[in-house]
Scaffold this motif. Structure first.
Motif, PDB file in Angstrom:
ATOM      1  N   THR A 172     -26.280  30.223 -10.783  1.00 20.73           N
ATOM      2  CA  THR A 172     -26.500  31.350  -9.879  1.00 20.73           C
ATOM      3  C   THR A 172     -25.393  32.387 -10.020  1.00 20.73           C
ATOM      4  N   LEU A 173     -24.147  31.928 -10.144  1.00 21.41           N
ATOM      5  CA  LEU A 173     -23.020  32.858 -10.316  1.00 21.41           C
ATOM      6  C   LEU A 173     -23.147  33.642 -11.615  1.00 21.41           C
ATOM      7  N   ASP A 174     -23.568  32.977 -12.688  1.00 18.68           N
ATOM      8  CA  ASP A 174     -23.727  33.660 -13.974  1.00 18.68           C
ATOM      9  C   ASP A 174     -24.771  34.780 -13.860  1.00 18.68           C
ATOM     10  N   LEU A 175     -25.862  34.495 -13.163  1.00 24.92           N
ATOM     11  CA  LEU A 175     -26.898  35.515 -12.958  1.00 24.92           C
ATOM     12  C   LEU A 175     -26.372  36.668 -12.107  1.00 24.92           C
ATOM     13  N   LEU A 176     -25.614  36.347 -11.065  1.00 29.04           N
ATOM     14  CA  LEU A 176     -25.046  37.385 -10.211  1.00 29.04           C
ATOM     15  C   LEU A 176     -24.042  38.243 -10.967  1.00 29.04           C
ATOM     16  N   ARG A 177     -23.222  37.595 -11.793  1.00 29.16           N
ATOM     17  CA  ARG A 177     -22.259  38.349 -12.616  1.00 29.16           C
ATOM     18  C   ARG A 177     -22.966  39.406 -13.450  1.00 29.16           C
ATOM     19  N   ASP A 178     -24.058  39.006 -14.091  1.00 31.03           N
ATOM     20  CA  ASP A 178     -24.798  39.943 -14.936  1.00 31.03           C
ATOM     21  C   ASP A 178     -25.514  41.004 -14.096  1.00 31.03           C
ATOM     22  N   SER A 179     -25.955  40.620 -12.901  1.00 24.49           N
ATOM     23  CA  SER A 179     -26.682  41.547 -12.034  1.00 24.49           C
ATOM     24  C   SER A 179     -25.766  42.625 -11.452  1.00 24.49           C
ATOM     25  N   VAL A 180     -24.596  42.213 -10.978  1.00 23.09           N
ATOM     26  CA  VAL A 180     -23.691  43.178 -10.326  1.00 23.09           C
ATOM     27  C   VAL A 180     -22.711  43.811 -11.305  1.00 23.09           C
ATOM     28  N   GLY A 181     -22.588  43.240 -12.514  1.00 25.14           N
ATOM     29  CA  GLY A 181     -21.668  43.794 -13.495  1.00 25.14           C
ATOM     30  C   GLY A 181     -20.218  43.600 -13.123  1.00 25.14           C
ATOM     31  N   ALA A 182     -19.893  42.406 -12.609  1.00 25.80           N
ATOM     32  CA  ALA A 182     -18.527  42.120 -12.174  1.00 25.80           C
ATOM     33  C   ALA A 182     -18.293  40.612 -12.207  1.00 25.80           C
ATOM     34  N   ALA A 210     -17.549  33.087 -12.298  1.00 27.96           N
ATOM     35  CA  ALA A 210     -18.322  33.505 -13.468  1.00 27.96           C
ATOM     36  C   ALA A 210     -17.710  34.798 -13.971  1.00 27.96           C
ATOM     37  N   GLU A 211     -17.163  34.759 -15.165  1.00 28.08           N
ATOM     38  CA  GLU A 211     -16.538  35.930 -15.764  1.00 28.08           C
ATOM     39  C   GLU A 211     -17.070  36.100 -17.186  1.00 28.08           C
ATOM     40  N   GLY A 212     -16.637  37.141 -17.855  1.00 24.74           N
ATOM     41  CA  GLY A 212     -17.064  37.384 -19.227  1.00 24.74           C
ATOM     42  C   GLY A 212     -16.214  38.469 -19.848  1.00 24.74           C
ATOM     43  N   PRO A 213     -16.414  38.732 -21.134  1.00 28.09           N
ATOM     44  CA  PRO A 213     -15.611  39.759 -21.823  1.00 28.09           C
ATOM     45  C   PRO A 213     -15.678  41.125 -21.140  1.00 28.09           C
ATOM     46  N   ALA A 214     -16.855  41.473 -20.634  1.00 26.89           N
ATOM     47  CA  ALA A 214     -17.016  42.774 -19.980  1.00 26.89           C
ATOM     48  C   ALA A 214     -16.761  42.712 -18.485  1.00 26.89           C
ATOM     49  N   THR A 215     -16.585  41.500 -17.966  1.00 23.30           N
ATOM     50  CA  THR A 215     -16.364  41.305 -16.529  1.00 23.30           C
ATOM     51  C   THR A 215     -15.207  40.335 -16.326  1.00 23.30           C
ATOM     52  N   PRO A 216     -13.985  40.765 -16.615  1.00 26.28           N
ATOM     53  CA  PRO A 216     -12.835  39.863 -16.528  1.00 26.28           C
ATOM     54  C   PRO A 216     -12.507  39.465 -15.092  1.00 26.28           C
ATOM     55  N   ALA A 217     -12.039  38.229 -14.934  1.00 26.57           N
ATOM     56  CA  ALA A 217     -11.615  37.755 -13.615  1.00 26.57           C
ATOM     57  C   ALA A 217     -10.280  38.386 -13.244  1.00 26.57           C
ATOM     58  N   VAL A 218     -10.025  38.480 -11.956  1.00 31.42           N
ATOM     59  CA  VAL A 218      -8.756  39.023 -11.495  1.00 31.42           C
ATOM     60  C   VAL A 218      -7.624  38.070 -11.896  1.00 31.42           C
ATOM     61  N   SER A 223     -14.885  41.009  -8.277  1.00 26.88           N
ATOM     62  CA  SER A 223     -13.731  41.858  -8.568  1.00 26.88           C
ATOM     63  C   SER A 223     -14.073  42.825  -9.678  1.00 26.88           C
ATOM     64  N   LEU A 224     -13.464  44.006  -9.605  1.00 30.75           N
ATOM     65  CA  LEU A 224     -13.678  45.059 -10.592  1.00 30.75           C
ATOM     66  C   LEU A 224     -12.343  45.714 -10.942  1.00 30.75           C
ATOM     67  N   PRO A 225     -12.172  46.131 -12.184  1.00 25.96           N
ATOM     68  CA  PRO A 225     -10.999  46.958 -12.508  1.00 25.96           C
ATOM     69  C   PRO A 225     -11.063  48.247 -11.695  1.00 25.96           C
TER      70      PRO A 225
END
Length: 261
Positions: free
Chosen positions: A103-113, A131-139, A232-234
């Motif tokens: 669910t977190l992975d889906l939310l990460r992709d949905s909200v872009g964060a 849930a983080e990724g190259p385009a959505t780094p964790a704080v 979280s977002l930059p």
């Protein structure tokens, strides 16, 4: 999360947010489906739950997507594999962790964060999944989250779900250090803001924990547990924060549902 017997569904105890109502209605649907082992039609579900057609259709779509119900060839609904796995005492914690991560992975992709689940366990803030990724780094956790509840969106969301004594107890054990120029370090001011914050509005961190990062958190509480869902977002994406927070809030129902099963 509160202890549950096999197959038991924990009641949701929370302020009336939209995700709370969605999860509560979904639980009613699930309980009805579970009582009909041979399957139940949407007409019977509507009569049993008192939900309108549009609302029921939306919930059934979500429950099917999450794997909690399945539809048979004749159109009836039966319990799905995901519900069976979470409802079993054996391997429940691992099944829950896997389900929440999906669910977190889906939310990460949905909200872009980057997206997080945090809980208040034994008097401390704990980020339990991310849930983080190259385009959505964790704080970057440059200060232990357990010591910075006064500054982070996660911490303020969790503290906001405690009573006044619980908040004071936590703050008595963790000094309100100034982490950035925006950090609230006055206990009276923080308690006043927590008390005044509407439960339906996401909690924001506008560079209070770390320079260069903005965050938002929404409550997710099932049973006696206290938790939140956060992103979280930059800071260069700060203009997307409120929209992302709204999408996170709308996507919280599946997380609440998993915690309650």
């Amino acid at each position: 999360m509160a202890r549950k017997a096999q197959g038991e569904i924990v009641a949701l105890t929370h302020e009336p947010t939209a995700p709370y109502h969605s999860a509560q209605d979904a639980l009613r649907v699930l309980e009805t489906v579970a009582r009909h082992s041979a399957g139940v039609t949407d007409a019977v579900l509507a009569r049993s739950t008192g939900l309108g057609s549009e609302r029921l259709t939306s919930l059934l779509r979500m429950l099917r997507r999450e794997g909690y119900v399945e539809q048979t060839a004749d159109g009836a609904y039966v319990t799905g594999a995901a519900l069976s796995r979470l409802g079993s005492a054996q391997g429940h914690e691992e099944a829950l962790r896997q389900k929440l991560q999906q669910t977190l992975d889906l939310l990460r992709d949905s909200v872009g964060a980057a997206v997080y689940i945090s809980r208040y366990i034994d008097g401390e803030v704990q980020v339990t999944q991310c849930a983080e990724g190259p385009a959505t780094p964790a704080v970057h956790e440059w200060v232990d989250f357990r010591s910075s509840a006064h500054a982070s969106a996660v911490g303020k969301s969790l503290l906001g779900q405690l009573d006044v004594n619980g908040r004071r107890d936590h703050l008595s054990r963790h000094k309100m250090a100034r982490l950035t120029s925006r950090t609230i370090t006055n206990e009276k001011v923080l308690l006043s803001r927590l008390d005044a914050h509407p439960p339906t509005v996401p909690v924001l961190d506008l560079q209070e924990y770390a320079v260069g990062t903005v965050c938002a958190a929404v409550p997710i509480t099932a049973g006696s547990s206290v938790g939140c869902l956060a992103l979280s977002l930059p800071v260069e994406h700060a203009h997307r924060l409120r929209q992302a927070a709204d999408r996170l809030n709308k996507g919280a129902a599946p997380v609440l549902l998993s915690l309650a099963i």
